[in-house]
Enzyme design. Structure first.
Site, PDB file in Angstrom:
ATOM      1  N   HIS A  75       0.823  -1.212   0.000  1.00 51.51           N
ATOM      2  CA  HIS A  75       0.000   0.000   0.000  1.00 51.51           C
ATOM      3  C   HIS A  75       0.857   1.262   0.000  1.00 51.51           C
ATOM      4  O   HIS A  75       0.352   2.349   0.253  1.00 51.51           O
ATOM      5  CB  HIS A  75      -0.941   0.006   1.201  1.00 51.51           C
ATOM      6  CG  HIS A  75      -2.118  -0.904   1.002  1.00 51.51           C
ATOM      7  ND1 HIS A  75      -3.072  -0.693   0.039  1.00 51.51           N
ATOM      8  CD2 HIS A  75      -2.483  -2.046   1.635  1.00 51.51           C
ATOM      9  CE1 HIS A  75      -3.980  -1.656   0.092  1.00 51.51           C
ATOM     10  NE2 HIS A  75      -3.644  -2.490   1.042  1.00 51.51           N
ATOM     11  N   ARG A 100       6.594  -5.861   3.213  1.00 48.69           N
ATOM     12  CA  ARG A 100       5.305  -6.361   2.705  1.00 48.69           C
ATOM     13  C   ARG A 100       5.315  -6.119   1.210  1.00 48.69           C
ATOM     14  O   ARG A 100       5.349  -4.980   0.741  1.00 48.69           O
ATOM     15  CB  ARG A 100       4.115  -5.667   3.354  1.00 48.69           C
ATOM     16  CG  ARG A 100       2.803  -6.216   2.779  1.00 48.69           C
ATOM     17  CD  ARG A 100       1.606  -5.946   3.647  1.00 48.69           C
ATOM     18  NE  ARG A 100       1.140  -4.574   3.568  1.00 48.69           N
ATOM     19  CZ  ARG A 100       0.014  -4.144   4.137  1.00 48.69           C
ATOM     20  NH1 ARG A 100      -0.735  -4.970   4.841  1.00 48.69           N
ATOM     21  NH2 ARG A 100      -0.345  -2.883   4.026  1.00 48.69           N
ATOM     22  N   ASP A 119      16.162  -9.592  -1.828  1.00 47.93           N
ATOM     23  CA  ASP A 119      17.559  -9.335  -2.182  1.00 47.93           C
ATOM     24  C   ASP A 119      18.016  -7.957  -1.708  1.00 47.93           C
ATOM     25  O   ASP A 119      19.198  -7.724  -1.459  1.00 47.93           O
ATOM     26  CB  ASP A 119      17.776  -9.448  -3.705  1.00 47.93           C
ATOM     27  CG  ASP A 119      17.959 -10.886  -4.161  1.00 47.93           C
ATOM     28  OD1 ASP A 119      17.927 -11.790  -3.305  1.00 47.93           O
ATOM     29  OD2 ASP A 119      18.134 -11.110  -5.378  1.00 47.93           O
ATOM     30  N   GLN A 129      -0.653 -13.115   5.246  1.00 51.60           N
ATOM     31  CA  GLN A 129      -1.839 -12.374   5.691  1.00 51.60           C
ATOM     32  C   GLN A 129      -3.117 -13.113   5.286  1.00 51.60           C
ATOM     33  O   GLN A 129      -3.292 -13.488   4.123  1.00 51.60           O
ATOM     34  CB  GLN A 129      -1.848 -10.973   5.086  1.00 51.60           C
ATOM     35  CG  GLN A 129      -0.696 -10.131   5.579  1.00 51.60           C
ATOM     36  CD  GLN A 129      -0.833  -8.642   5.297  1.00 51.60           C
ATOM     37  OE1 GLN A 129       0.110  -7.901   5.562  1.00 51.60           O
ATOM     38  NE2 GLN A 129      -1.961  -8.181   4.793  1.00 51.60           N
ATOM     39  N   GLU A 176      -6.910 -12.283   4.966  1.00 53.08           N
ATOM     40  CA  GLU A 176      -7.727 -11.066   4.937  1.00 53.08           C
ATOM     41  C   GLU A 176      -8.864 -11.152   3.923  1.00 53.08           C
ATOM     42  O   GLU A 176      -9.325 -10.138   3.421  1.00 53.08           O
ATOM     43  CB  GLU A 176      -6.841  -9.842   4.692  1.00 53.08           C
ATOM     44  CG  GLU A 176      -5.862  -9.955   3.541  1.00 53.08           C
ATOM     45  CD  GLU A 176      -4.868  -8.798   3.494  1.00 53.08           C
ATOM     46  OE1 GLU A 176      -5.084  -7.758   4.135  1.00 53.08           O
ATOM     47  OE2 GLU A 176      -3.857  -8.934   2.775  1.00 53.08           O
ATOM     48  N   ASP A 213      -9.136  -5.338   5.066  1.00 54.13           N
ATOM     49  CA  ASP A 213      -9.510  -6.145   3.903  1.00 54.13           C
ATOM     50  C   ASP A 213     -10.474  -7.256   4.289  1.00 54.13           C
ATOM     51  O   ASP A 213     -11.372  -7.600   3.497  1.00 54.13           O
ATOM     52  CB  ASP A 213      -8.259  -6.729   3.233  1.00 54.13           C
ATOM     53  CG  ASP A 213      -7.625  -5.729   2.279  1.00 54.13           C
ATOM     54  OD1 ASP A 213      -8.365  -5.112   1.497  1.00 54.13           O
ATOM     55  OD2 ASP A 213      -6.400  -5.551   2.337  1.00 54.13           O
TER      56      ASP A 213
END
Ligand code: 3PY
Ligand code: MG
Length: 260
Positions: free
Chosen positions: A47, A72, A86, A150, A152, A178
């Site tokens: 996000h 995330r 990486d 997650q 959701e 969500d």
């Protein structure tokens, strides 16, 4: 990965860890937030606008202050996960994991042989191959990298028992916004239907012996979720600032006798 993953070690020891989302590509902001003493920061490319190069800088800011950088990612794709890991994040958080197969895919993208098939090169995460061999690095990365999935969506809740048992998953994380949306209760995570779904997730995750994580907006929610068994408690820069700004303005305006 430059340092020991203290967040993973604390979770494995049965302790509770406390973290904060940062979604802006500003290393100085990450450093400022890290200095408050969180166990981990979640660098949010889902996000936020973070690119792998930003995650590299923000991970450095975390490492400076002994805070675990977790990224995330945008999607559960091996090539996406590879680039973000990486860059040097010490953990991976994958949104929208709806089945055991998707959780297995996330683990497979995170781990090197023999546990997975993450692509290997002497990147920042491998400390550019300078202080240790690639083989030693892969063993350390497999042991140290935290995997958070997650749950959701309604599908994620329906499949939570199988998903929570996937080997290599360390934390199952509830995304309240969500999840409420997926259940048709847009913006209303406190609705009983959403709360029942969360209880279902909590029960399955604790029964599987995994750590339960959740996003919380304030200390009251965090404390309540600790009591419901969550040990990976994550808030964000926005709720912290929102709450603090509102309190400040309310207090100052009332003290000063100003009208709202
Ligand atoms: C959600 O609430 O949906 C989240 O993903 C929180 O991070
Ligand atoms: Mg979400």
């Amino acid at each position: 990965m430059v340092m020991k993953n203290h967040t993973k070690a604390r979770l494995q020891a049965g302790e509770t860890v406390v973290g904060c989302f940062v979604r802006y590509p500003v290393g100085t902001l990450a450093e400022f937030v890290a200095l408050a003493g969180w166990d981990f920061l979640v660098l949010d490319a889902e996000h936020g606008s973070l690119q792998p190069g930003d995650v590299e800088d923000l991970s450095r800011a975390c490492e400076l202050h002994g805070v675990t950088p977790i990224v995330r990612v945008t999607t559960n794709e091996p090539s996406t996960i590879l680039r973000f890991l990486d860059a040097g994040a010490h953990g991976l958080q994958v949104p929208w994991v709806n089945s055991a197969a998707e959780a297995e895919a996330a683990v497979n993208s995170t781990k090197y042989q023999p546990q997975g098939s993450r692509g290997l090169a002497a990147t920042r995460s491998a400390r550019f191959g300078v202080p240790e061999s690639i083989g030693a690095y892969t063993r350390r990365a497999n042991a140290e990298t935290l995997v958070v999935v997650q749950v959701e969506t309604a599908d994620g809740v329906a499949n939570v028992d199988e998903l929570a048992h996937v080997e290599g998953v360390d934390v199952v994380f509830i995304g309240p916004t969500d999840l409420a949306h997926s259940l048709g209760q847009v913006g209303n995570a406190s609705h009983p239907e959403v709360q029942t779904a969360m209880d279902r997730v909590a029960e399955a995750v604790l029964a599987a012996g995994k750590a339960l994580g959740i996003f919380v907006s304030n200390p009251t929610e965090a404390t309540a979720w600790k009591e419901r068994g969550a040990r990976y408690l994550t808030t964000g820069v926005e709720p912290l600032l929102r709450n603090s700004m509102a309190n400040y303005l309310r207090t100052v305006r009332n003290t000063g006798g100003e009208t709202e």
